[in-house]
Enzyme design. Structure first.
Site, mmCIF file in Angstrom:
data_model
loop_
_atom_site.group_PDB
_atom_site.id
_atom_site.type_symbol
_atom_site.label_atom_id
_atom_site.label_comp_id
_atom_site.label_asym_id
_atom_site.label_seq_id
_atom_site.Cartn_x
_atom_site.Cartn_y
_atom_site.Cartn_z
ATOM 1 N N HIS A 99 0.855 -1.188 0.000
ATOM 2 C CA HIS A 99 0.000 0.000 0.000
ATOM 3 C C HIS A 99 0.893 1.240 0.000
ATOM 4 O O HIS A 99 1.937 1.255 0.649
ATOM 5 C CB HIS A 99 -0.891 0.030 1.250
ATOM 6 C CG HIS A 99 -1.756 1.257 1.307
ATOM 7 N ND1 HIS A 99 -2.914 1.364 0.577
ATOM 8 C CD2 HIS A 99 -1.600 2.437 1.946
ATOM 9 C CE1 HIS A 99 -3.450 2.563 0.789
ATOM 10 N NE2 HIS A 99 -2.668 3.223 1.615
ATOM 11 N N ASP A 146 -15.411 1.984 6.820
ATOM 12 C CA ASP A 146 -14.398 2.968 6.433
ATOM 13 C C ASP A 146 -14.841 3.754 5.209
ATOM 14 O O ASP A 146 -14.593 4.954 5.109
ATOM 15 C CB ASP A 146 -13.057 2.288 6.150
ATOM 16 C CG ASP A 146 -12.070 3.309 5.623
ATOM 17 O OD1 ASP A 146 -11.714 4.213 6.399
ATOM 18 O OD2 ASP A 146 -11.708 3.250 4.437
ATOM 19 N N ARG A 159 -15.042 12.142 6.547
ATOM 20 C CA ARG A 159 -13.827 12.875 6.970
ATOM 21 C C ARG A 159 -13.361 13.815 5.873
ATOM 22 O O ARG A 159 -12.924 14.934 6.129
ATOM 23 C CB ARG A 159 -12.722 11.875 7.321
ATOM 24 C CG ARG A 159 -12.979 11.151 8.631
ATOM 25 C CD ARG A 159 -12.095 9.924 8.758
ATOM 26 N NE ARG A 159 -10.702 10.237 8.560
ATOM 27 C CZ ARG A 159 -9.822 9.407 7.999
ATOM 28 N NH1 ARG A 159 -10.175 8.215 7.590
ATOM 29 N NH2 ARG A 159 -8.577 9.782 7.861
ATOM 30 N N SER A 219 -8.082 3.515 9.024
ATOM 31 C CA SER A 219 -8.744 3.484 7.721
ATOM 32 C C SER A 219 -7.953 2.607 6.748
ATOM 33 O O SER A 219 -8.490 1.688 6.118
ATOM 34 C CB SER A 219 -8.865 4.917 7.202
ATOM 35 O OG SER A 219 -9.125 4.949 5.835
ATOM 36 N N LYS A 245 -8.736 -1.831 5.725
ATOM 37 C CA LYS A 245 -8.904 -2.323 4.356
ATOM 38 C C LYS A 245 -7.803 -3.324 3.999
ATOM 39 O O LYS A 245 -8.050 -4.347 3.376
ATOM 40 C CB LYS A 245 -8.881 -1.156 3.369
ATOM 41 C CG LYS A 245 -10.140 -0.310 3.430
ATOM 42 C CD LYS A 245 -10.063 0.920 2.557
ATOM 43 C CE LYS A 245 -9.093 1.940 3.078
ATOM 44 N NZ LYS A 245 -9.316 3.314 2.710
HETATM 45 N N1 URA Z 1 -6.098 6.673 2.601
HETATM 46 C C1 URA Z 1 -7.066 5.952 3.225
HETATM 47 O O1 URA Z 1 -7.470 4.897 2.754
HETATM 48 N N2 URA Z 1 -7.559 6.440 4.366
HETATM 49 C C2 URA Z 1 -7.133 7.584 4.927
HETATM 50 O O2 URA Z 1 -7.617 7.957 5.972
HETATM 51 C C3 URA Z 1 -6.146 8.317 4.263
HETATM 52 C C4 URA Z 1 -5.624 7.822 3.099
#
Ligand code: URA
Length: 428
Positions: A86, A165, A172, A187, A191
């Site tokens: 990621h 999320d 957010r 967050s 995932k």
């Molecule tokens: N990427 C995400 O998936 N979540 C966040 O809060 C910030 C960047």
């Protein structure tokens, strides 16, 4: 049915700096996902978290609650290690397009669930969608089959992957509460853990083009995410990378795919190749292959073969011509000297204004728009030499892109030039 908690009490407790219990967090996330908590209340809570923070235990509970709001993928039975990656994002960041084929070429399975871009950093799916026919939506069966046959895939996350999320992140984004480390870490990690890999490498970017510009904050985010991953049984490493200048030469969509293919052909820019190889080594180590050499996969065509199979498997034509813009314009050096800085964020904003990015979720992007750098920091230039070429389908977009680039290029005396490291450290 009477509720065990009242959301107003939770907001007040967090506002006063108290820690919420695991039960409270689980209740709140389940209720919010089911539509039983007002967005106004949830945004008050996220704002309180921005000011008061969360303890590591609370952050862990929040991550688990969001993870459990959806399904967790299971790749057992593939008979090979599954390692994921990621990135917190950047400008010109086409790393995934090269990294996935490199790592998969060693027999490691790489499931990449990616997103679309918003704002000045591009999205991997937007870039790939510039390949005619390529599709981002795969079913769970298609994902498994592609991992078995090709070894890697890149696709959009399904609606059942951490749905809490999905809702919370949109909220957010609209309420100025994105940049709190417990919220970002939970967050991302809810995932990533749901994606079901055994190993995870996080590319945590910092510098003007990154989402966290302060290296100390980026390190703190990296530490938090590594802890969350390890706690959930996913072997996790984070690499901190510098994003103060764009990565490679291409910033946009189709042009980034072109540069990724050149890199897979062994002709990539040094900075991109370096970052890809550092991340690939970390992924291969987690897969139990510490001696595998990612540079070999770039040099001998094995990563390129995976790329071609991957593009074809997802409906694309790896030999198709990519979109090109009708209008272009060159930004030229104003002085003689050495390029000291190309400010990543400004180039990201300029590419976005040319049409390569979107400001509203779901809006289309212009795959042909973008910027191709002609120089990199450290290069010597003469007044009038090209710095970069701007591409636009709509020429009316050019002036605003030029505005974004005002002050973004610094040229000075060679004595002021010192190369900055691209890899700033690692965690885990
Ligand atoms: N990427 C995400 O998936 N979540 C966040 O809060 C910030 C960047």
């Amino acid at each position: 049915m009477t509720e065990p908690y009242d959301m107003v009490d939770l907001i007040l407790a967090k506002r006063q700096g108290e820690a919420l219990t695991g039960d409270q967090i689980r209740w709140m996330i389940a209720k919010y996902t089911a539509g039983g908590i007002l967005d106004a209340q949830m945004s008050a809570l996220t704002m309180a978290i921005c000011f008061q923070g969360m303890t590591p235990r609370e952050t862990g509970d929040l991550t688990t609650a969001m993870l459990e709001s959806g399904t967790r993928m299971d790749y057992s039975g593939l008979g090979a290690p599954v390692v994921d990656k990621h990135s917190t994002g950047g400008v010109g960041d086409k790393v995934t397009l090269v990294l996935m084929p490199v790592v998969a070429s060693f027999g490691v399975k790489v499931p990449q669930l990616s997103g679309r871009g918003l704002g000045h950093t591009g999205g991997t799916l937007d870039k790939l969608e510039s390949i005619p026919g390529w599709r981002a939506d795969l079913t769970s069966e298609e994902i498994r089959e592609q991992l078995r046959t090709v070894g890697g895939m890149v696709c959009a996350a399904g609606a059942d992957l951490a749905p809490a999320d999905r809702r919370l992140y949109a909220l957010r984004d609209a309420t100025g509460t994105v940049d709190a480390i417990p919220l970002i870490a939970s967050s991302i990690m809810s995932k990533k853990i749901a994606e079901g890999a055994q190993g995870l490498v996080l590319d945590v970017t910092t510098g003007s083009g990154a989402f966290l510009t302060d290296p100390a904050e980026a390190r703190e985010l990296a530490r938090t995410m590594v802890h969350l991953g390890e706690h959930a049984g996913v072997r996790t490493r984070a690499i901190l990378t510098d994003m103060s200048a764009p990565l490679g030469f291409a910033i946009g969509n189709a042009n980034e795919v072109r540069e990724a293919v050149q890199t897979l052909q062994g002709r990539g820019p040094a900075d991109l190749v370096h970052v890809v190889c550092v991340l690939a080594r970390a992924m291969l180590e987690l897969a139990g292959l510490p001696d595998a050499d990612p540079r070999r996969a770039l040099a001998d065509g094995s990563a390129l073969r995976v790329w071609r199979d991957f593009v074809s498997a997802q409906g694309g034509d790896p030999d198709a011509a990519l979109p090109e813009a009708d209008h272009s314009s060159i930004l030229r050096a104003e002085y003689d000297g050495v390029v000291l800085d190309l400010e990543a964020r400004a180039f990201g904003v300029a590419a976005w204004r040319l049409g390569a990015g979107r400001s509203v979720p779901g809006a289309p992007v212009d795959h042909a728009a973008g910027i191709d750098l002609r120089v990199k920091p450290g290069d010597r230039v003469r007044r009038g030499d090209p710095i970069c070429e701007l591409h636009a389908t709509d020429p009316d977009r050019l002036p605003r892109a030029y505005e974004a680039l005002e002050g973004a290029v610094s040229i000075g005396d060679a004595t002021r030039w010192a190369p900055a490291p691209l890899i700033l450290g690692s965690v885990g």
